[in-house]
Design a protein around this motif. Structure first.
Motif, PDB file in Angstrom:
ATOM      1  N   LEU A 162       0.839  -1.215  -0.092  1.00  0.00           N
ATOM      2  CA  LEU A 162       0.057   0.024   0.175  1.00  0.00           C
ATOM      3  C   LEU A 162       0.832   1.229   0.012  1.00  0.00           C
ATOM      4  CD1 LEU A 162      -3.013  -0.963   2.549  1.00  0.00           C
ATOM      5  CD2 LEU A 162      -2.968  -0.728   0.178  1.00  0.00           C
ATOM      6  N   ALA A 163       1.928   1.400   0.620  1.00  0.00           N
ATOM      7  CA  ALA A 163       2.804   2.462   0.680  1.00  0.00           C
ATOM      8  C   ALA A 163       3.513   2.813  -0.676  1.00  0.00           C
ATOM      9  CB  ALA A 163       3.981   2.068   1.798  1.00  0.00           C
ATOM     10  N   LEU A 164       3.690   1.644  -1.416  1.00  0.00           N
ATOM     11  CA  LEU A 164       4.305   1.850  -2.729  1.00  0.00           C
ATOM     12  C   LEU A 164       3.284   2.294  -3.734  1.00  0.00           C
ATOM     13  CD1 LEU A 164       6.655  -1.173  -3.049  1.00  0.00           C
ATOM     14  CD2 LEU A 164       7.340   1.053  -3.404  1.00  0.00           C
ATOM     15  N   LEU A 165       2.099   1.856  -3.450  1.00  0.00           N
ATOM     16  CA  LEU A 165       0.964   2.475  -4.183  1.00  0.00           C
ATOM     17  C   LEU A 165       0.862   4.006  -4.032  1.00  0.00           C
ATOM     18  CD1 LEU A 165      -2.075  -0.108  -4.129  1.00  0.00           C
ATOM     19  CD2 LEU A 165      -0.811   0.538  -6.076  1.00  0.00           C
ATOM     20  N   ARG A 166       0.942   4.255  -2.678  1.00  0.00           N
ATOM     21  CA  ARG A 166       0.694   5.644  -2.358  1.00  0.00           C
ATOM     22  C   ARG A 166       1.998   6.460  -2.982  1.00  0.00           C
ATOM     23  NH1 ARG A 166       2.748   9.075   1.513  1.00  0.00           N
ATOM     24  NH2 ARG A 166       1.047  10.743   2.530  1.00  0.00           N
TER      25      ARG A 166
END
Length: 530
Positions: A162-166
């Motif tokens: 999720l952090a990389l998506l963000r």
């Protein structure tokens, strides 16, 4: 193939009777996907999320390349570390293009294919770099759609994902990324509770605070239910009053998709074969809907079992719901309260004019049954009702006057001298404990939410097609009492009834207990005072 009402997972057009989703899909597309939003669709169990997502993927494919995944298809083992998850995700990414008509598809997906084959490529950031190459070369914007993200919510690798998506979302001006990302599940993953090790307490994480607020109503309206029933009527010609049946189903379900389908399925497949109804036109009526609801509540369906488990896991939610149902308390709907937020996420409660309300009549009946069953074995007054059960049914009709007469008698014998605060808080629960075994298995009862407060509650009993309105009141003085009588007559007019019942919990020392009859205009009220 003949269509049918489906309650076992994904609904498919042409195979199942369905509500038309076109308007909903267009709103999701225009309000969120076209704008490039990253968002979360979180709704209660069996709320039609998967059906909506599958339909949305098909709806978007003319303008977008849709990467559609289901995290239920990833085993727990593949969430254990970054290497396993990255490779698994990459394979699912490629598989999602299996039925896509894209020129030079193999060339387009080559960066991700190389990532899978090359052992040195084993990190999430390398995976995202490869996906970014695909997004840059694709002829259409790519939309990522992931169902059942709850399956991943307790794994660190998912938080990193999720952090990389963000990160890619925030840097879309400088690097290619998914045009839009849609994650779906019961829990709102914007505020994940992550448990890293068994000995650790749950920790809140906010790895995806870029998500746009998804506030679309996914329940079915009475009009939408009617459109589905109209399709059924065209094929089966049962002679139903489509609008009336749709409205009756809506009154019980508030449009909760699974509950709507469950009632329709029972009407079509169970009650149409029942000896209780002479012909199919008798099934598709108010009485048929009531019978379908009764049968549903008498079974252990997964949705109700899930509710019971959640209330056990979150006792504070259980306390809140109990206070609303039995104490008539008005509890402010404050979404910042974690338990209120969670109960809303599960679909058990809704915001009604700033206060908590149970989301639909069937859930309310299920919850009443659950709470009452927990007390039933220890309830002396419930024992009395079970012993007297047969005498209340005369020639197939429920004798409500006798029910109240006996209740007044046993209430005085069992609870005389009890603390007034206890009786004010639990008096109505005691009556329902008495009523439940009398009508159980044959009749239904439910509480009118708009009249339920600390002073007044209206119980509606349906018994073999006959309705009884019983107003339960705490004595607050003669002026308030007379106003309540007038309100009850208005309620009788709404239900087209000539006779109503009132049960007054009076704590005055000089009260006169028993039953007396009141005539107001052309209406009769039988009042029982305890």
């Amino acid at each position: 193939m003949q269509r049918y009402f489906n309650t076992e997972g994904l609904c498919i057009p042409g195979r199942h009777y369905m509500v038309d989703l076109h308007d909903r899909l267009e709103r999701i597309k225009s309000r969120y996907v076209d704008r490039g939003s990253y968002f979360v669709i979180n709704r209660g169990r069996q709320y039609g999320k998967t059906t909506t997502l599958r339909a949305l993927a098909d709806y978007l494919k003319t303008e977008y390349l849709v990467v559609s995944m289901d995290f239920q298809m990833i085993s727990t083992k593949n969430f254990e570390n970054e290497v396993r998850f990255s490779k698994t995700f990459a394979k699912m990414f490629i598989s999602s293009f299996g039925h896509t008509d894209v020129e030079d598809l193999e060339k387009l997906l080559l960066p991700v294919s190389d990532f899978i084959r090359t052992e040195e490529n084993d990190s999430l950031d390398q995976l995202f770099a490869c996906i970014s190459e695909v997004c840059a070369k694709a002829s259409k914007p790519i939309v990522l759609l992931i169902d059942e993200v709850d399956q991943a919510s307790n794994h660190q690798v998912f938080i990193d994902f999720l952090a990389l998506l963000r990160g890619y979302y925030l840097n879309r001006e400088n690097m290619s990324a998914f045009h839009s990302v849609i994650l779906a599940g019961v829990y709102d993953i914007k505020n994940l509770k992550l448990k890293m090790r068994p000995e650790e307490e749950h920790k809140y994480n906010s790895p995806w605070n870029i998500a746009a607020k998804f506030n679309m109503d996914m329940s079915f309206s009475s009009v939408q239910i009617a459109s589905m029933l109209q399709e059924y009527e065209k094929e089966h010609h049962v002679g139903m009053d489509v609008e009336n049946v749709a409205e009756e189903i809506f009154q019980y379900t508030s449009g909760y998709p699974y509950l709507v389908s469950n009632i329709c399925k029972r009407l079509d497949e169970e009650l149409s074969e029942s000896k209780e109804f002479e012909k199919k036109s008798d099934v598709w009526t108010d009485r048929g809907v009531m019978e379908a609801v009764k049968n549903m509540l008498n079974e252990r369906i997964p949705l109700f079992e899930s509710m019971t488990r959640q209330l056990t896991e979150y006792p504070e939610i259980k306390r809140i719901i109990h206070a609303v149902l039995f104490e008539g308390r008005r509890i402010t709907y404050n979404i910042d309260n974690p338990m209120i937020s969670l109960a809303s996420m599960f679909g058990y409660i809704v915001n009604n004019a700033g206060a908590i309300q149970i989301s639909n009549r069937i859930f309310e009946m299920c919850l009443y049954n659950l709470f009452l069953s927990e007390d039933e074995l220890a309830s002396a007054i419930s024992d009395e009702a079970q012993r007297d059960q047969s005498q209340f049914i005369q020639n197939g009709r429920l004798n409500m006057e006798l029910v109240l007469e006996k209740f007044v008698l046993y209430y005085g014998d069992i609870y005389r001298g009890s603390d007034m605060k206890f009786l004010e808080e639990y008096g109505r629960k005691i009556f329902l404990l008495y009523l439940k075994p009398i009508i159980n298995g044959t009749g239904n009862y439910y509480i009118e939410a708009q009249t339920r407060d600390a002073k007044r509650t209206d119980v509606i009993v349906d018994y073999l097609g006959e309705q009884f309105i019983i107003e339960l009141k705490i004595w607050r003085g003669s002026e308030y009492h007379e106003r309540g009588e007038r309100q009850l007559t208005e309620y009788l007019d709404f239900y087209h009834l000539k006779k109503g019942y009132m049960l007054s919990f009076n704590f005055n020392k000089n009260k006169k207990t028993g039953i007396h009859e009141i005539q107001i205009d052309n209406r009769t009220i039988l009042e029982a005072v305890v």
